[in-house]
Structures are given as structure tokens and as C-alpha cells.
Write an enzyme that holds these catalytic residues in place. Structure first.
Site, PDB file in Angstrom:
ATOM      1  N   LYS A 131      20.809  10.299  -8.961  1.00 49.61           N
ATOM      2  CA  LYS A 131      22.005   9.546  -8.532  1.00 49.61           C
ATOM      3  C   LYS A 131      22.982   9.212  -7.398  1.00 49.61           C
ATOM      4  O   LYS A 131      21.700   8.755  -6.447  1.00 49.61           O
ATOM      5  CB  LYS A 131      23.096  11.105  -8.352  1.00 49.61           C
ATOM      6  CG  LYS A 131      22.237  12.588  -7.116  1.00 49.61           C
ATOM      7  CD  LYS A 131      22.830  13.743  -6.730  1.00 49.61           C
ATOM      8  CE  LYS A 131      22.642  13.625  -5.499  1.00 49.61           C
ATOM      9  NZ  LYS A 131      23.021  15.244  -5.094  1.00 49.61           N
ATOM     10  N   ARG A 156      30.235  25.553  -5.261  1.00 49.49           N
ATOM     11  CA  ARG A 156      31.293  24.635  -6.417  1.00 49.49           C
ATOM     12  C   ARG A 156      30.560  25.317  -7.676  1.00 49.49           C
ATOM     13  O   ARG A 156      31.015  25.946  -8.367  1.00 49.49           O
ATOM     14  CB  ARG A 156      30.017  23.726  -5.960  1.00 49.49           C
ATOM     15  CG  ARG A 156      30.037  22.749  -4.435  1.00 49.49           C
ATOM     16  CD  ARG A 156      29.440  21.296  -4.487  1.00 49.49           C
ATOM     17  NE  ARG A 156      28.253  21.209  -5.184  1.00 49.49           N
ATOM     18  CZ  ARG A 156      27.281  20.417  -4.953  1.00 49.49           C
ATOM     19  NH1 ARG A 156      27.270  19.690  -3.265  1.00 49.49           N
ATOM     20  NH2 ARG A 156      26.286  19.729  -5.445  1.00 49.49           N
ATOM     21  N   TYR A 180      37.141  -8.214  17.409  1.00 51.85           N
ATOM     22  CA  TYR A 180      38.176  -6.984  17.512  1.00 51.85           C
ATOM     23  C   TYR A 180      38.916  -6.731  18.594  1.00 51.85           C
ATOM     24  O   TYR A 180      38.838  -5.552  19.153  1.00 51.85           O
ATOM     25  CB  TYR A 180      38.805  -6.506  15.750  1.00 51.85           C
ATOM     26  CG  TYR A 180      39.173  -7.273  14.733  1.00 51.85           C
ATOM     27  CD1 TYR A 180      40.280  -8.181  14.460  1.00 51.85           C
ATOM     28  CD2 TYR A 180      38.645  -7.384  13.998  1.00 51.85           C
ATOM     29  CE1 TYR A 180      39.984  -9.465  13.424  1.00 51.85           C
ATOM     30  CE2 TYR A 180      38.384  -8.153  12.378  1.00 51.85           C
ATOM     31  CZ  TYR A 180      39.184  -9.183  12.785  1.00 51.85           C
ATOM     32  OH  TYR A 180      39.380 -10.510  11.436  1.00 51.85           O
ATOM     33  N   MET A 190      34.476  -6.314   9.195  1.00 57.00           N
ATOM     34  CA  MET A 190      33.621  -6.446   7.447  1.00 57.00           C
ATOM     35  C   MET A 190      32.190  -7.937   7.477  1.00 57.00           C
ATOM     36  O   MET A 190      31.500  -6.413   6.718  1.00 57.00           O
ATOM     37  CB  MET A 190      35.112  -6.821   6.389  1.00 57.00           C
ATOM     38  CG  MET A 190      34.304  -7.054   5.198  1.00 57.00           C
ATOM     39  SD  MET A 190      36.176  -6.838   4.321  1.00 57.00           S
ATOM     40  CE  MET A 190      37.128  -6.220   4.949  1.00 57.00           C
TER      41      MET A 190
END
Ligand code: PLP
Length: 377
Positions: free
Chosen positions: A42, A140, A269, A317
Site C-alpha cells: 500500500k 479500527r 528562512y 521547500m
């Protein structure tokens, strides 16, 4: 000097050693006496590439595949026309239809959903292979009450449009050795599975994830569902080699530039780091847009020339900076390793997870789609 034009360097790449995935599966399979190995692929194979890792897992001895979502099952079916694929998650009606059209096994956890699956399977003209889920304590997906689980299994077995293919559960604390809740779940499930096997002797009984597989042979039943371990990640957040596992993924980038910083000069930053003396600072063109989490700002290390260098300043980023020290022989174009081995040094996904206060699963799943996966050899 610039690394930019050098074809040997890539901005960022996740290299996945499929041989390692294959060997991890073979190692896990060797611990099973008779149980099948289902490879959980998955979330794009925990960030490693689902189809390539599934193929490697099948070569290594896995006989089945599992995913969470219908679209993942559909995608996998295109590559593996024959392999049994279990879609483990909850499905909307539209997703259920797609999972059944892709000939996937499905989870069933309550009577209403069984009725829906029976109706859709009837329309499609072939019985749905249903794995009835017992919530033995995970809280769950699954039915809690053992009586209801057994009744549900009975009604699935009796329905012409459904086939009672499995009875299964999932552990909440398998990765916490010594925890007694695990044993309670195991015994509760064992009792339910025994009763369901009386209804359908060929039903596949399965419970164990990677941690349970490694920790408790008594949890193997007919099949184990291993995800994290097949990628060579340690389910206990320690050193994977302790359990005979080889990390398959390396995350690499390169030093795009090297600059001299005067005392007091800052990087990134918010000026969260300032050079205390004269420093050389290396720039890596990789950042949180690639999945190198901002939480690692001033918290992690990167390998260059086989040595560890600290990440300094705030990760942005698309860039991060490393402190190369007062003197350096590192030049632009040098390979940088964020996860993996270089020389005799290694940075494991488990190390980054610890620094971030998370688990290795989230580290590799978090490597973004901007980073190409390469599967050399
Ligand atoms: C993800 C998942 C697994 C695999 O767990 P690992 O800890 O990665 O081995 C097994 N079963 C279910 C239901 C899952 O959701």
C-alpha cells in the site's frame, strides 16, 4: 566548479534495491512454517514503488499482495494478472465495484457491507472473495462481538454471491515487545478463527503484521501480512539488521554549491542558524517538497564523502543547507546521502524517524512524488 552539468548527479533520487526487498521476503518466508507471506505494498510500497516491490516480493517467496485502497488494487492488477490481491480498507460502493472488477479480495466487517458486496458480485457474475474482519482490539475496521463475527462468517459462507475466503484481525501493539495486550488480542482472535474454520475449513486465517511475524510464531496462522519489514525497515524502530533485514531505500541528492560564511552570517528562512566562526556551507537542492521534513531543520545529518555533516538553518521547500566546517574539501557536485550508506557511515530511516518523533513508515511514505524512484539492476 558546478555539479549542475554533471550527468552523474541527480537533484534527488530514491534508489530502491529490489534485491534487498527480495532477500527480506526470503528471510521472512524462512521464518514461517507453512504460512503464506502476503506482501503489503500500500501507499506505493511505503514510498518504494508498489509494482516493482511487489514483483521483487513475489520473487522472494511472497504468494499474495495486499493494499489499502481500491485504486491501488486496480493498479497492481494491471501488472499482476494472476496474483491474489487483498484490498484491506473500507470501501465506498464505487470503490467496492472497482475492487471487484479488478478481481481483488475484499474485507467484510458488517452485515450491510456483506449485502452490498453480494449484490455487486451478483451483478458482475462472479462471487466476491470476502475476508471477514474481527476487531480483536485494534479499534479500527472490524466487528468486535465474537458472536456477530461468527454469524457474519456464516452468512457470507451461505451466500451464493460471496465466498468466505478469510477471517482476519490486526494487532494494536505488536511492535511493543512485552506488552500483554498483544497476547489478549491473539487469544481472542484464535477462538473466533477456530469457530469460523468449522464453518469453512479452507478459510484463510491471518493476523500478523511485520512486528507480530518477527515476534510471535503463534500469530502466523495461515498467512502473515508483512509491509514495513519487506522494505528492510525495522518494525520495532531499532536496527533492521538485528532482524536480518536490509534497508532497500536510499535517498540521495548532491551538493549544488559550497559557500564561505563569515561569522554571524545566516542560512535560510528566519535565520535560525548563524555561523559562529568562519564556515563553509553546502547547499543541497532538496527540501520538504521532496519529503525532507522541515522538522529536521537543525536536527539531522547528511552524508557527504563518507562523513556526517549537520543540517543547519531552516529546511525550505526545495533547498537545505549543511555545515561543512571551518575548512572543507567538499566540492560542488559531491553526492549527498540523506537516507542510506556512504563509505562506512549510514543514516537509517529509523534515525530520521527518531529525530522527528515519528516512525520509519512515515519517513519513507513521506518521500514525495517529485523524487523519482530508481530501481537499479
Ligand atoms: C499496513 C497493514 C499491514 C502491514 O503492517 P506492517 O507493520 O507494515 O507489516 C498489515 N495489516 C494491515 C491491516 C495493515 O493495514
Amino acid at each position: 566548479m558546478s555539479g549542475a552539468g554533471d550527468p552523474a548527479v541527480e537533484r534527488a533520487v530514491a534508489r530502491v534495491d529490489l534485491g534487498a526487498v527480495e532477500r527480506n521476503c526470503a528471510s521472512l518466508a524462512s521464518k514461517l512454517s507453512g504460512a503464506e507471506l502476503c506482501a503489503v505494498v500500500k501507499a506505493d510500497g511505503y514510498g518504494h514503488g508498489a509494482a516493482s516491490c511487489a514483483a521483487a516480493a513475489l520473487r522472494g517467496g511472497a504468494s499474495r499482495l495486499a493494499v489499502a485502497a481500491a485504486v491501488e488494487g486496480e493498479e497492481l492488477r494491471l501488472h499482476f494478472p494472476e496474483a491474489p490481491i487483498l484490498v484491506m480498507g473500507a470501501l465506498t460502493e464505487a470503490e467496492l465495484r472497482r475492487a471487484l472488477i479488478a478481481d481483488c479480495d475484499i474485507a467484510i466487517w458488517r452485515p450491510g457491507f456483506a449485502a452490498l458486496a453480494a449484490r455487486l458480485a451478483g451483478e458482475l457474475g462472479s462471487p466476491a472473495r470476502a475476508h471477514v474482519k474481527h476487531d480483536s482490539g485494534m479499534g479500527r475496521l472490524g466487528e468486535r462481538d465474537p458472536e456477530v463475527v461468527v454469524e457474519l462468517a456464516r452468512s457470507v459462507a451461505a451466500d451464493q454471491s460471496l465466498q468466505l475466503a478469510g477471517i482476519w484481525t490486526h494487532f494494536a501493539t505488536a511492535d511493543e515487545p512485552g506488552d500483554e495486550f498483544f497476547g489478549r488480542q491473539l487469544e481472542a482472535f484464535r477462538a473466533v478463527a477456530g469457530r469460523v474454520r468449522e464453518i469453512e475449513p479452507s478459510v484463510l486465517v491471518h493476523a500478523a503484521n511485520s512486528a507480530a511475524t518477527l515476534r510471535e510464531p503463534g500469530s502466523h496462522f495461515d498467512m502473515v501480512r508483512c509491509g514495513v519489514a519487506i522494505y528492510g525497515l525495522d518494525p520495532f524502530q531499532g536496527d533492521p539488521s538485528g532482524n536480518g533485514l536490509e534497508p532497500a531505500l536510499e535517498l540521495r541528492s548532491y551538493v549544488a554549491d559550497v559557500k564561505r560564511f563569515e561569522p554571524g552570517a545566516s542560512a535560510g528562512y528566519g535565520r535560525s542558524w548563524r555561523a559562529e566562526g568562519e564556515r563553509w556551507v553546502g547547499l543541497l537542492p532538496v527540501g520538504y517538497g521532496d519529503g525532507v521534513r522541515r522538522g529536521l531543520s537543525n536536527q539531522a545529518e547528511v552524508l557527504v564523502s563518507g562523513r556526517r555533516y549537520p543540517v543547519v538553518g531552516t529546511i525550505s521547500m526545495d533547498n537545505l543547507t549543511i555545515d561543512l566546517g571551518p575548512e572543507t574539501d567538499v566540492r560542488p557536485g559531491a553526492e549527498a546521502v540523506l537516507i542510506g550508506r556512504q563509505g562506512s557511515e549510514v543514516i537509517l530511516a529509523e534515525e530520521l524517524a527518531r529525530r522527528l518523533g515519528t516512525i520509519n513508515y512515515e519517513v519513507t511514505c513521506g518521500i514525495s512524488s517529485r523524487v523519482p524512484r530508481s530501481h537499479p539492476g
